[in-house]
Design an enzyme around this catalytic site. Structure first.
Site, mmCIF file in Angstrom:
data_model
loop_
_atom_site.group_PDB
_atom_site.id
_atom_site.type_symbol
_atom_site.label_atom_id
_atom_site.label_comp_id
_atom_site.label_asym_id
_atom_site.label_seq_id
_atom_site.Cartn_x
_atom_site.Cartn_y
_atom_site.Cartn_z
ATOM 1 N N HIS A 47 -2.613 11.789 -5.512
ATOM 2 C CA HIS A 47 -1.412 11.782 -4.673
ATOM 3 C C HIS A 47 -0.214 12.434 -5.394
ATOM 4 C CE1 HIS A 47 1.503 10.371 -1.780
ATOM 5 N NE2 HIS A 47 2.172 9.748 -2.749
ATOM 6 N N ARG A 70 0.736 -16.592 7.194
ATOM 7 C CA ARG A 70 2.008 -15.935 7.589
ATOM 8 C C ARG A 70 2.896 -15.620 6.392
ATOM 9 N NH1 ARG A 70 2.016 -20.159 11.422
ATOM 10 N NH2 ARG A 70 1.144 -19.486 13.394
ATOM 11 N N ASN A 116 10.648 10.345 0.231
ATOM 12 C CA ASN A 116 9.495 11.151 0.642
ATOM 13 C C ASN A 116 9.614 12.606 0.194
ATOM 14 O OD1 ASN A 116 8.272 8.971 1.880
ATOM 15 N ND2 ASN A 116 9.384 9.316 3.797
ATOM 16 N N HIS A 162 1.267 15.527 1.614
ATOM 17 C CA HIS A 162 0.275 14.937 2.530
ATOM 18 C C HIS A 162 -0.589 16.026 3.164
ATOM 19 C CE1 HIS A 162 2.885 11.090 3.063
ATOM 20 N NE2 HIS A 162 2.004 10.959 2.092
ATOM 21 N N ARG A 166 16.264 5.858 3.033
ATOM 22 C CA ARG A 166 15.041 5.667 2.231
ATOM 23 C C ARG A 166 14.073 6.848 2.369
ATOM 24 N NH1 ARG A 166 11.547 0.091 1.287
ATOM 25 N NH2 ARG A 166 9.875 1.043 0.095
ATOM 26 N N GLU A 192 13.804 1.617 5.924
ATOM 27 C CA GLU A 192 13.663 3.063 6.145
ATOM 28 C C GLU A 192 14.177 3.506 7.509
ATOM 29 O OE1 GLU A 192 10.178 4.771 4.228
ATOM 30 O OE2 GLU A 192 10.178 6.371 5.710
ATOM 31 N N GLU A 203 6.415 11.187 -9.506
ATOM 32 C CA GLU A 203 7.348 10.261 -8.842
ATOM 33 C C GLU A 203 8.573 10.018 -9.734
ATOM 34 O OE1 GLU A 203 6.751 9.470 -5.740
ATOM 35 O OE2 GLU A 203 4.581 9.702 -5.515
ATOM 36 N N HIS A 261 6.631 14.916 -0.094
ATOM 37 C CA HIS A 261 5.499 14.275 0.586
ATOM 38 C C HIS A 261 5.052 15.026 1.847
ATOM 39 C CE1 HIS A 261 6.418 11.171 -2.258
ATOM 40 N NE2 HIS A 261 5.460 10.386 -1.822
ATOM 41 N N LYS A 277 15.000 3.591 -7.694
ATOM 42 C CA LYS A 277 14.326 3.149 -6.466
ATOM 43 C C LYS A 277 15.058 1.935 -5.885
ATOM 44 C CE LYS A 277 10.372 2.375 -3.780
ATOM 45 N NZ LYS A 277 8.966 2.545 -3.522
ATOM 46 N N LYS A 333 6.749 -2.117 0.369
ATOM 47 C CA LYS A 333 5.778 -1.540 1.312
ATOM 48 C C LYS A 333 4.375 -1.994 0.929
ATOM 49 C CE LYS A 333 8.101 2.652 2.881
ATOM 50 N NZ LYS A 333 8.053 4.126 2.936
HETATM 51 P P1 NAD Z 1 -4.948 3.550 -8.167
HETATM 52 O O1 NAD Z 1 -4.487 2.196 -7.835
HETATM 53 O O2 NAD Z 1 -6.218 4.026 -7.563
HETATM 54 O O3 NAD Z 1 -5.009 3.681 -9.750
HETATM 55 C C1 NAD Z 1 -5.398 4.904 -10.327
HETATM 56 C C2 NAD Z 1 -6.610 4.735 -11.240
HETATM 57 O O4 NAD Z 1 -6.158 4.247 -12.501
HETATM 58 C C3 NAD Z 1 -7.657 3.746 -10.753
HETATM 59 O O5 NAD Z 1 -8.934 4.242 -11.081
HETATM 60 C C4 NAD Z 1 -7.364 2.485 -11.577
HETATM 61 O O6 NAD Z 1 -8.517 1.697 -11.762
HETATM 62 C C5 NAD Z 1 -6.886 3.078 -12.867
HETATM 63 N N1 NAD Z 1 -5.963 2.267 -13.655
HETATM 64 C C6 NAD Z 1 -4.813 1.689 -13.226
HETATM 65 N N2 NAD Z 1 -4.155 1.166 -14.261
HETATM 66 C C7 NAD Z 1 -4.877 1.400 -15.359
HETATM 67 C C8 NAD Z 1 -4.680 1.145 -16.746
HETATM 68 N N3 NAD Z 1 -3.577 0.572 -17.215
HETATM 69 N N4 NAD Z 1 -5.666 1.533 -17.602
HETATM 70 C C9 NAD Z 1 -6.774 2.176 -17.157
HETATM 71 N N5 NAD Z 1 -6.993 2.489 -15.878
HETATM 72 C C10 NAD Z 1 -6.063 2.099 -14.988
HETATM 73 O O7 NAD Z 1 -3.854 4.661 -7.760
HETATM 74 P P2 NAD Z 1 -2.270 4.723 -7.941
HETATM 75 O O8 NAD Z 1 -1.972 6.141 -8.171
HETATM 76 O O9 NAD Z 1 -1.788 3.705 -8.878
HETATM 77 O O10 NAD Z 1 -1.761 4.311 -6.480
HETATM 78 C C11 NAD Z 1 -2.075 5.072 -5.347
HETATM 79 C C12 NAD Z 1 -1.921 4.191 -4.126
HETATM 80 O O11 NAD Z 1 -0.575 3.734 -4.063
HETATM 81 C C13 NAD Z 1 -2.207 4.894 -2.817
HETATM 82 O O12 NAD Z 1 -3.014 4.076 -2.015
HETATM 83 C C14 NAD Z 1 -0.827 5.056 -2.162
HETATM 84 O O13 NAD Z 1 -0.883 5.032 -0.768
HETATM 85 C C15 NAD Z 1 -0.114 3.839 -2.708
HETATM 86 N N6 NAD Z 1 1.363 3.967 -2.770
HETATM 87 C C16 NAD Z 1 2.085 2.957 -2.250
HETATM 88 C C17 NAD Z 1 3.467 3.000 -2.299
HETATM 89 C C18 NAD Z 1 4.262 1.860 -1.777
HETATM 90 O O14 NAD Z 1 5.504 1.956 -1.749
HETATM 91 N N7 NAD Z 1 3.641 0.768 -1.407
HETATM 92 C C19 NAD Z 1 4.118 4.095 -2.889
HETATM 93 C C20 NAD Z 1 3.339 5.118 -3.426
HETATM 94 C C21 NAD Z 1 1.943 5.042 -3.352
HETATM 95 N N1 GLY Z 2 7.150 5.388 -1.818
HETATM 96 C C1 GLY Z 2 8.104 5.530 -0.782
HETATM 97 C C2 GLY Z 2 8.852 4.278 -0.450
HETATM 98 O O1 GLY Z 2 8.703 3.269 -1.089
HETATM 99 O O2 GLY Z 2 9.620 4.300 0.457
#
Ligand code: NAD
Ligand code: GLY
Length: 367
Positions: free
Chosen positions: A267, A123, A247, A254, A243, A239, A187, A250, A229, A145
């Site tokens: 993305h 939990r 987006n 999307h 918040r 949100e 971003e 987005h 942020k 998130k």
């Molecule tokens: P990712 O985690 O896939 O990383 C991108 C690539 O870079 C991967 O291949 C990873 O192995 C590589 N990598 C990361 N750091 C590295 C480093 N320092 N050196 C070498 N390689 C490295 O993608 P991302 O763009 O970081 O994240 C995308 C994800 O984040 C999606 O799933 C999206 O839904 C999520 N997201 C979440 C939120 C949230 O608020 N929780 C907000 C935006 C996006």
């Molecule tokens: N990436 C959008 C949020 O955190 O709300």
């Protein structure tokens, strides 16, 4: 370069985001100061583990942490309930208790997956984010998130579960592929447009240094992004309303990702195109003036984005927009910029206007 620290007031606690070049080797010490436990679960992906895994484990073991490491294949597919089940197995086998932190060492995928485990195992156990992609440092590691995907859609299963600590080392960005740096900059620019005109002006001046992966410039950009942020999340963590400005870009982003089977755009790349389209719509509706709209489009064009696939039509994108959950009674909700530094959520019903904006904006053409 001095350590920078931003405190975030979440509903359940105050947590710190520490931004410090070189801090990846101090993960063990930072955790020792916070948690009265001996065990930790370190989650990473193959790419990040290969470069930074050993250093982080060494720093943890130096502080007497017993580390269980789970390394997943890089990519979005790791954000699944199946992978989550595998992580629960590892946590149970290692005997992790309520005080044992889960550490997310990686990009947004790892943050979302490890965060989901931390939110649900027993939990809820403490979550520590060590984000290594630009997108994760400026966006996903802050705000709480966490989620995994369902075959029917992205991020359908998740929660708002703030981390106890976010430890950002901008130096790790030197190993991040350049395409990922550019996608992360989407971003960063987003915060300038929706919330901080002075930051946007700074980005106009410093975009070349950022594109050259200058660590000093990236540290400043990460710090200002996190501050922005933090302001949004503190105002509306769950949100309910405000918040949603995060987006920006987005709605179209999307739709573009879906119309290209999630295989053409990263993305951030799709979001960047989405920001250009939204700016065009805002300009046509007289919500933003020509000068500010041109500044936004000019900065976006400086990133030199991957072009849309030659066979992608505006119709295909609009089709995906029609299926979007942000649609109501024929109206589509967009975050639209009102000036450089402010934006709000606005319902748009003029389908012809949307189609025209998608057609031009998708190829990142001017106003
Ligand atoms: P990712 O985690 O896939 O990383 C991108 C690539 O870079 C991967 O291949 C990873 O192995 C590589 N990598 C990361 N750091 C590295 C480093 N320092 N050196 C070498 N390689 C490295 O993608 P991302 O763009 O970081 O994240 C995308 C994800 O984040 C999606 O799933 C999206 O839904 C999520 N997201 C979440 C939120 C949230 O608020 N929780 C907000 C935006 C996006
Ligand atoms: N990436 C959008 C949020 O955190 O709300």
């Amino acid at each position: 370069m001095p350590l920078r620290e931003i405190k975030i007031n979440a509903a359940t606690m105050i947590y710190r985001v520490v931004i410090e070049p070189g801090s990846i080797s101090g993960v063990g010490k930072a955790l020792r100061l916070l948690f009265p436990s001996t065990k930790t679960l370190l989650v990473s992906d193959l790419n990040v583990d290969r470069i930074y895994g050993q250093e982080v484990v060494k720093s943890l073991e130096a502080e007497k942490w017993q580390v269980t490491t789970v390394v997943v294949r890089p990519g979005e597919r790791a954000k699944s309930l199946k992978k989550a089940a595998h992580l629960y197995d590892s946590a149970i086998a290692a005997g992790l208790d309520r005080n044992s932190p889960v550490i997310a060492l990686g990009g947004g995928v790892i943050g979302d997956l490890a965060g989901f485990i931390a939110a649900t195992y027993l939990r809820g156990v403490p979550l520590v984010m060590v984000p290594t992609s630009l997108l994760a440092q400026v966006d996903s590691s802050v705000g709480g998130k966490v989620a995994v995907n369902h075959p029917r859609g992205k991020n359908l299963i998740g929660s708002i579960y703030p981390p106890r600590l976010v430890l950002i080392d901008p130096k790790v960005l030197t190993t991040l592929p350049f395409r990922q740096i550019k996608a992360g900059l989407a971003e960063v620019i987003k915060y300038g447009i929706i919330a901080d005109g002075a930051f946007f002006a700074w980005l106009e001046k410093n975009i070349d240094r950022l594109l050259a992966t200058n660590i000093e410039a990236l540290t400043d950009a990460v710090t200002l992004s996190v501050m922005n942020k933090a302001r949004v999340v503190e105002a509306d963590e769950y949100e309910v309303d405000y918040r949603r400005v995060l987006n920006f870009g987005h709605t179209i982003g999307h739709a573009l990702e879906a119309a290209t089977d999630y295989s053409h755009y990263l993305h951030g790349e799709a979001v960047m195109v989405g920001m250009a389209v939204a700016t065009r719509i805002a300009h046509k509706l007289d919500i933003i003036g020509s000068e500010d709209a041109a500044r936004i489009l000019n900065l976006l064009q400086r990133i030199d984005l991957k072009d849309a696939p030659a066979d992608l039509t505006a119709e295909a994108v609009i089709d995906k927009l029609r299926q979007d959950k942000k649609r109501r009674n024929g109206e589509i909700f967009f975050v639209l910029p009102q000036s450089v530094g402010s934006a709000s959520v606005i319902a748009v019903s003029d389908q012809k206007l949307i189609r025209e904006a998608v057609k031009t904006g998708m190829r990142l053409e001017g106003l």
